[in-house]
Design an enzyme around this catalytic site. Structure first.
Site, mmCIF file in Angstrom:
data_model
loop_
_atom_site.group_PDB
_atom_site.id
_atom_site.type_symbol
_atom_site.label_atom_id
_atom_site.label_comp_id
_atom_site.label_asym_id
_atom_site.label_seq_id
_atom_site.Cartn_x
_atom_site.Cartn_y
_atom_site.Cartn_z
ATOM 1 N N TYR A 1 0.836 -1.205 0.000
ATOM 2 C CA TYR A 1 0.000 0.000 0.000
ATOM 3 C C TYR A 1 0.872 1.255 0.000
ATOM 4 C CZ TYR A 1 -3.833 3.157 1.122
ATOM 5 O OH TYR A 1 -4.761 4.164 1.080
ATOM 6 N N PHE B 1 -7.626 19.690 -24.826
ATOM 7 C CA PHE B 1 -8.247 18.382 -25.031
ATOM 8 C C PHE B 1 -9.622 18.366 -24.365
ATOM 9 C CE2 PHE B 1 -8.705 13.810 -23.897
ATOM 10 C CZ PHE B 1 -8.778 13.321 -25.180
ATOM 11 N N ASP B 2 -10.522 17.461 -24.828
ATOM 12 C CA ASP B 2 -11.907 17.524 -24.332
ATOM 13 C C ASP B 2 -12.031 17.329 -22.817
ATOM 14 O OD1 ASP B 2 -11.297 14.816 -24.552
ATOM 15 O OD2 ASP B 2 -13.191 14.235 -25.461
ATOM 16 N N ASP C 1 0.202 19.269 -21.056
ATOM 17 C CA ASP C 1 -0.651 18.092 -21.158
ATOM 18 C C ASP C 1 0.125 17.161 -22.086
ATOM 19 O OD1 ASP C 1 -2.592 16.228 -21.598
ATOM 20 O OD2 ASP C 1 -4.147 17.636 -22.219
ATOM 21 N N ALA D 1 0.415 13.792 -22.971
ATOM 22 C CA ALA D 1 0.083 12.421 -23.395
ATOM 23 C C ALA D 1 0.997 11.910 -24.522
ATOM 24 C CB ALA D 1 -1.379 12.361 -23.830
ATOM 25 N N LYS E 1 -1.139 6.698 -23.641
ATOM 26 C CA LYS E 1 -0.712 7.081 -24.991
ATOM 27 C C LYS E 1 0.759 6.699 -25.160
ATOM 28 C CE LYS E 1 -4.780 9.076 -24.596
ATOM 29 N NZ LYS E 1 -4.942 10.421 -24.117
ATOM 30 N N HIS F 1 -20.317 13.839 -26.120
ATOM 31 C CA HIS F 1 -20.050 12.907 -27.229
ATOM 32 C C HIS F 1 -19.957 11.448 -26.790
ATOM 33 C CE1 HIS F 1 -16.267 14.429 -25.637
ATOM 34 N NE2 HIS F 1 -15.660 13.338 -26.060
HETATM 35 C C1 LIG Z 1 -6.119 11.132 -23.514
HETATM 36 C C2 LIG Z 1 -5.796 12.497 -23.204
HETATM 37 C C3 LIG Z 1 -6.133 13.058 -21.962
HETATM 38 C C4 LIG Z 1 -6.937 12.329 -20.917
HETATM 39 O O1 LIG Z 1 -6.330 11.181 -20.516
HETATM 40 P P1 LIG Z 1 -7.128 9.861 -20.088
HETATM 41 O O2 LIG Z 1 -6.048 8.915 -19.727
HETATM 42 O O3 LIG Z 1 -7.954 9.431 -21.251
HETATM 43 O O4 LIG Z 1 -7.975 10.230 -18.927
HETATM 44 C C5 LIG Z 1 -5.724 14.357 -21.725
HETATM 45 N N1 LIG Z 1 -5.079 15.072 -22.654
HETATM 46 C C6 LIG Z 1 -4.756 14.573 -23.853
HETATM 47 C C7 LIG Z 1 -4.006 15.405 -24.836
HETATM 48 C C8 LIG Z 1 -5.102 13.272 -24.179
HETATM 49 O O5 LIG Z 1 -4.804 12.794 -25.378
#
Ligand SMILES: *Cc1c(COP(=O)(O)O)cnc(C)c1O
Length: 458
Positions: free
Chosen positions: A72, A124-125, A215, A217, A258, A450
């Site tokens: 843990y 991003f969304d 951000d 990813a 990603k 969506h």
């Molecule tokens: C996928 C993604 C996110 C969110 O990540 P999740 O692992 O799907 O929660 C944030 N920003 C970007 C640019 C992404 O491609």
């Protein structure tokens, strides 16, 4: 003769995928209310819905999984991951989260309050969702070139320094908790941000006393594009480039699904210990104790290994070349696609594909439905449905681009699959005049609609 290109790996395990008939798919998509998220995976032949968490782990990742430490607190898997994150990003502090949006939730809980303004390149969304959920506003400062799919620009993810400076100048610093730079910029087509632009953003942020977060990813794909498109970086390694990129930021959020090639996971990287302390409280509340934060020990182990593999030049080259291979095939068929090709996906310009479908009838969603029916290929709409309603006026937002995203999972499909996708899309393209009308919404959620939207054909 030069040897042709080949992937730097071979396949050790396979998974069967199922074909179906057109009649099957007509029935299934109706049952799914014309929302491709509602399809069962077995109803899909080639799944290009997302490159998120859909990659194939390596034998080394699978063996790292077996050695996960499920303690843990103080798990050795946590320390292994911390060390790797430090090596690759340079950030001293990190918090594990269960995925990218969880990292956003924890970080924004620490930084953002109502009325705040969060400038960046196209958010991003889920990022935008988390900003707007807090009644703050995301301001898009992407360069104009990004919104025209027919213009070539090597770094369409770039922020326009003038647009950004205007936001920073016109608002008090206390209202701008951070600038978010998305690398690569998913929503504008998987487009990279140049090192020069990251430096510019850093300078501007410093001038106005604002924090910068990435951000991240697809930071490794972004580094690949810097290496191949920004002259002075061509001799640097991907890891050297990544380290320099992150040196211009105060922190990062990461969706590990990603570029770290794992099926679940995320994290926050931070430079400032005070911010780390504050964020830790939210991490414990929402995600879990700071040495696991929503991840199992085995998942942290696989992630540490995945970060190393995901920043390997040969791997990145094979990945990005596969995406470009699909892009080239589509171009040969005169199908309008976003150029230059993105790192993780090819984006079809639905407005140019079907100019006769008005934006109110969601051309990109219409095209995604047709492609599914034609060949069992699942893609995703990046257009007006995803853009959602304006949180204040509740009017539909119509973004500059109506795109269908063909996201390529990492190390999963062969170029034969890409050929099937290209020909299927060509067949839809050749008969596009037969698509007379689009779709309308019959049910939608108040935010991030969506994912669960229900539609009807007009
Ligand atoms: C996928 C993604 C996110 C969110 O990540 P999740 O692992 O799907 O929660 C944030 N920003 C970007 C640019 C992404 O491609």
């Amino acid at each position: 003769m030069n040897l042709p290109f080949a992937e730097p790996y071979k396949i050790k395990m396979v998974e069967t995928i199922k074909r179906s008939t057109r009649e099957d798919r007509e029935k299934w998509i109706k049952e799914a209310k014309f929302n491709l998220f509602n399809l069962k995976s077995e109803q899909v032949f080639i799944d290009l819905l997302t490159d998120s968490g859909s990659g194939a782990m390596s034998d080394k990742q699978w063996s790292a999984l077996m050695q996960g430490d499920e303690s843990y607190a103080g798990s050795s898997s946590y320390y292994a991951l911390k060390k790797t994150i430090k090596e690759i990003t340079g950030f001293d502090y990190f918090l594990p989260t269960h995925q990218g949006r969880a990292a956003e939730n924890v970080l924004f809980s620490t930084l953002i309050t109502g009325d705040d303004i969060v400038p960046g390149n196209t958010h991003f969304d889920t990022t935008k969702g988390h900003i707007e959920y807090r009644k703050a506003t995301a301001v898009d400062c992407t360069i104009n070139e990004a919104f025209d799919t027919s213009i070539y620009h090597p770094f369409k993810g770039n922020l326009d320094p003038e647009k950004l400076e205007k936001v920073l100048k016109d608002n008090p610093a206390s209202k701008i908790p951070l600038i978010i730079v998305t690398i690569t910029c998913n929503s504008s087509g998987g487009q990279p941000v140049s090192m020069e632009n990251l430096q510019n953003v850093h300078q501007l942020a410093k001038k106005y006393g604002i924090k910068v977060f990435y951000d991240s990813a697809r930071f490794a794909e972004n580094a690949y594009f810097i290496k191949t498109r920004e002259k002075q970086y061509e001799r640097k390694t991907i890891r050297e480039i990544a380290r320099e990129m992150f040196s211009y930021a105060d922190g990062m959020t990461m969706s590990s699904k990603k570029d770290a090639i794992v099926n679940i996971g995320g994290f926050i990287g931070l430079r400032d210990v005070e911010l780390f302390r504050k964020a830790s409280t939210f991490n414990i509340m929402f995600e879990g104790f700071i040495t696991y934060g929503g991840m199992s020990g085995r998942d942290m182990n696989a992630l540490a290994q995945g970060l190393k593999e995901g920043t390997d030049f040969e791997y990145l080259e094979s990945r990005i070349k596969q995406v470009a291979y699909l892009g080239q095939r589509l171009k040969k068929f005169n199908i309008p696609v976003q150029e230059p090709f993105g790192g993780h996906a090819i984006f079809v310009d639905a407005k140019r594909f079907m100019p006769h479908i008005p934006k109110e009838e969601f051309p990109a969603q219409t095209l995604a439905i047709e492609l599914y029916i034609a060949a069992g290929i699942r893609t995703v709409e990046i257009g007006a449905i995803m853009a959602d309603r304006d949180p204040v006026t509740r009017h539909n937002r119509y973004p500059g681009l109506e795109l269908v995203r063909l996201a390529i999972p990492r190390r999963v499909y062969t170029n034969n699959h890409m050929d099937v996708v290209a020909v299927a899309l060509k067949n839809v393209f050749d008969k596009r005049e037969n698509i007379k009308r689009g779709v309308k919404i019959t049910k939608e959620a108040p935010i991030l609609r969506h994912f669960t939207v229900e539609l009807e054909r007009l």
